[in-house]
Motif scaffolding. Structure first.
Motif, PDB file in Angstrom:
ATOM      1  N   ASP A  47      79.704  42.926  16.050  1.00 12.29           N
ATOM      2  CA  ASP A  47      79.038  43.455  14.932  1.00 12.29           C
ATOM      3  C   ASP A  47      79.825  44.753  14.678  1.00 12.29           C
ATOM      4  O   ASP A  47      79.977  45.442  13.812  1.00 12.29           O
ATOM      5  CB  ASP A  47      77.787  43.647  15.174  1.00 12.29           C
ATOM      6  N   LEU A  48      80.053  45.388  15.823  1.00 14.98           N
ATOM      7  CA  LEU A  48      80.480  46.777  15.629  1.00 14.98           C
ATOM      8  C   LEU A  48      82.158  46.772  15.311  1.00 14.98           C
ATOM      9  O   LEU A  48      82.579  47.489  14.458  1.00 14.98           O
ATOM     10  CB  LEU A  48      80.466  47.574  17.151  1.00 14.98           C
ATOM     11  N   ARG A  49      82.776  45.597  15.983  1.00 15.26           N
ATOM     12  CA  ARG A  49      84.202  45.678  15.342  1.00 15.26           C
ATOM     13  C   ARG A  49      84.208  45.222  13.807  1.00 15.26           C
ATOM     14  O   ARG A  49      85.012  45.808  13.231  1.00 15.26           O
ATOM     15  CB  ARG A  49      84.873  44.451  16.218  1.00 15.26           C
ATOM     16  N   MET A  66      69.834  64.660  14.916  1.00 12.66           N
ATOM     17  CA  MET A  66      68.819  63.803  15.822  1.00 12.66           C
ATOM     18  C   MET A  66      68.873  62.632  15.609  1.00 12.66           C
ATOM     19  O   MET A  66      68.514  62.299  14.446  1.00 12.66           O
ATOM     20  CB  MET A  66      67.411  64.296  15.974  1.00 12.66           C
ATOM     21  N   TYR A  67      69.292  61.381  16.136  1.00  6.20           N
ATOM     22  CA  TYR A  67      69.136  60.046  16.100  1.00  6.20           C
ATOM     23  C   TYR A  67      68.189  59.440  17.026  1.00  6.20           C
ATOM     24  O   TYR A  67      68.267  59.565  18.424  1.00  6.20           O
ATOM     25  CB  TYR A  67      70.610  59.496  16.411  1.00  6.20           C
ATOM     26  N   LYS A  68      67.208  58.752  16.494  1.00  8.75           N
ATOM     27  CA  LYS A  68      66.506  58.004  17.379  1.00  8.75           C
ATOM     28  C   LYS A  68      66.869  56.524  17.621  1.00  8.75           C
ATOM     29  O   LYS A  68      67.288  55.763  16.675  1.00  8.75           O
ATOM     30  CB  LYS A  68      64.953  57.950  16.757  1.00  8.75           C
ATOM     31  N   CYS A  69      66.750  56.064  18.763  1.00  6.65           N
ATOM     32  CA  CYS A  69      67.258  54.751  19.193  1.00  6.65           C
ATOM     33  C   CYS A  69      65.941  53.867  19.859  1.00  6.65           C
ATOM     34  O   CYS A  69      64.787  54.562  19.629  1.00  6.65           O
ATOM     35  CB  CYS A  69      68.444  54.580  20.260  1.00  6.65           C
ATOM     36  N   ARG A  74      81.601  64.772   9.269  1.00  7.01           N
ATOM     37  CA  ARG A  74      82.604  63.602   9.494  1.00  7.01           C
ATOM     38  C   ARG A  74      82.070  62.546  10.656  1.00  7.01           C
ATOM     39  O   ARG A  74      82.007  61.426  10.647  1.00  7.01           O
ATOM     40  CB  ARG A  74      84.120  64.114  10.190  1.00  7.01           C
ATOM     41  N   ALA A  75      81.247  63.338  11.663  1.00  5.74           N
ATOM     42  CA  ALA A  75      80.592  62.547  12.665  1.00  5.74           C
ATOM     43  C   ALA A  75      79.427  61.770  11.809  1.00  5.74           C
ATOM     44  O   ALA A  75      79.078  60.585  12.366  1.00  5.74           O
ATOM     45  CB  ALA A  75      80.002  63.421  13.633  1.00  5.74           C
ATOM     46  N   ARG A  76      78.677  62.455  11.101  1.00  9.47           N
ATOM     47  CA  ARG A  76      77.510  61.839  10.418  1.00  9.47           C
ATOM     48  C   ARG A  76      77.825  60.271   9.772  1.00  9.47           C
ATOM     49  O   ARG A  76      77.435  59.408   9.895  1.00  9.47           O
ATOM     50  CB  ARG A  76      76.960  62.739   9.370  1.00  9.47           C
ATOM     51  N   ASP A  77      79.272  60.628   9.214  1.00  4.04           N
ATOM     52  CA  ASP A  77      79.682  59.304   8.319  1.00  4.04           C
ATOM     53  C   ASP A  77      79.948  58.173   9.406  1.00  4.04           C
ATOM     54  O   ASP A  77      79.700  57.035   9.118  1.00  4.04           O
ATOM     55  CB  ASP A  77      81.118  59.674   7.751  1.00  4.04           C
ATOM     56  N   PHE A  78      80.568  58.534  10.476  1.00  2.47           N
ATOM     57  CA  PHE A  78      80.913  57.798  11.602  1.00  2.47           C
ATOM     58  C   PHE A  78      79.667  56.757  12.261  1.00  2.47           C
ATOM     59  O   PHE A  78      79.606  55.663  12.078  1.00  2.47           O
ATOM     60  CB  PHE A  78      81.735  58.127  12.882  1.00  2.47           C
ATOM     61  N   TYR A  79      78.626  57.752  12.428  1.00  2.00           N
ATOM     62  CA  TYR A  79      77.483  57.131  13.024  1.00  2.00           C
ATOM     63  C   TYR A  79      76.566  56.344  11.865  1.00  2.00           C
ATOM     64  O   TYR A  79      76.081  55.495  12.424  1.00  2.00           O
ATOM     65  CB  TYR A  79      76.644  58.311  13.759  1.00  2.00           C
ATOM     66  N   LEU A 114      78.176  52.871  13.251  1.00  2.00           N
ATOM     67  CA  LEU A 114      77.192  52.358  13.947  1.00  2.00           C
ATOM     68  C   LEU A 114      75.973  52.115  13.420  1.00  2.00           C
ATOM     69  O   LEU A 114      74.906  51.583  13.898  1.00  2.00           O
ATOM     70  CB  LEU A 114      76.827  53.380  15.200  1.00  2.00           C
ATOM     71  N   GLY A 115      75.888  52.352  12.153  1.00  2.00           N
ATOM     72  CA  GLY A 115      74.566  51.976  11.396  1.00  2.00           C
ATOM     73  C   GLY A 115      73.222  52.903  11.606  1.00  2.00           C
ATOM     74  O   GLY A 115      72.254  52.500  11.481  1.00  2.00           O
TER      75      GLY A 115
END
Length: 126
Positions: free
Chosen positions: A79-81, A41-44, A18-23, A27-28
């Motif tokens: 963008d997030l909205r 692991m997410y890189k920014c 579920r978290a993976r789908d949200f991110y 959040l893209g």
């Protein structure tokens, strides 16, 4: 010294799928380790990163757990909205949001939202 090392945040998730789908959807973001089953692991930007790991303790913190620094808060929030992110409204001593945005005495601005796991996330100018 530790001050010269990159730092990465760590967030709990009670339901990693579920978290993976949200991110991804809100959040893209795509994980660097898509095949993993117990953490993502997410890189920014600029070597920053965060890890999502599965635990039943997710959503218990009542403080901001992770934040992104923005150079255009209004555009990033728009963008997030557009992706379905809902920003929190707060009215505490020393912190009041209007349309999801708090303006600090220093002129910095910030906004907060929740992920599907109950983690409090922020985006702000610095």
């Amino acid at each position: 010294m530790i001050k010269d090392l990159n730092v990465a945040g760590v967030l709990p998730a009670s339901d990693l799928a579920r978290a993976r789908d949200f991110y991804r959807d809100k959040l893209g973001l795509e994980p660097e380790n898509p095949e993993a089953s117990d953490n993502l692991m997410y890189k920014c930007a600029n070597g920053t990163a965060f890890l999502l790991y599965e635990t039943p303790n997710a959503g218990t913190a009542k403080n901001t757990q992770l934040g992104w620094q923005s150079t255009d808060l209004d555009q990033d929030m728009a963008d997030l909205r557009a992706r379905g992110v809902v920003f929190e409204e707060y009215d505490f001593p020393g912190l009041k949001t209007e349309n999801g945005v708090a303006t600090m005495p220093t002129g910095e601005r910030g906004a907060w939202f929740l992920d599907t796991e109950g983690n409090i996330l922020s985006i702000s100018t610095m």
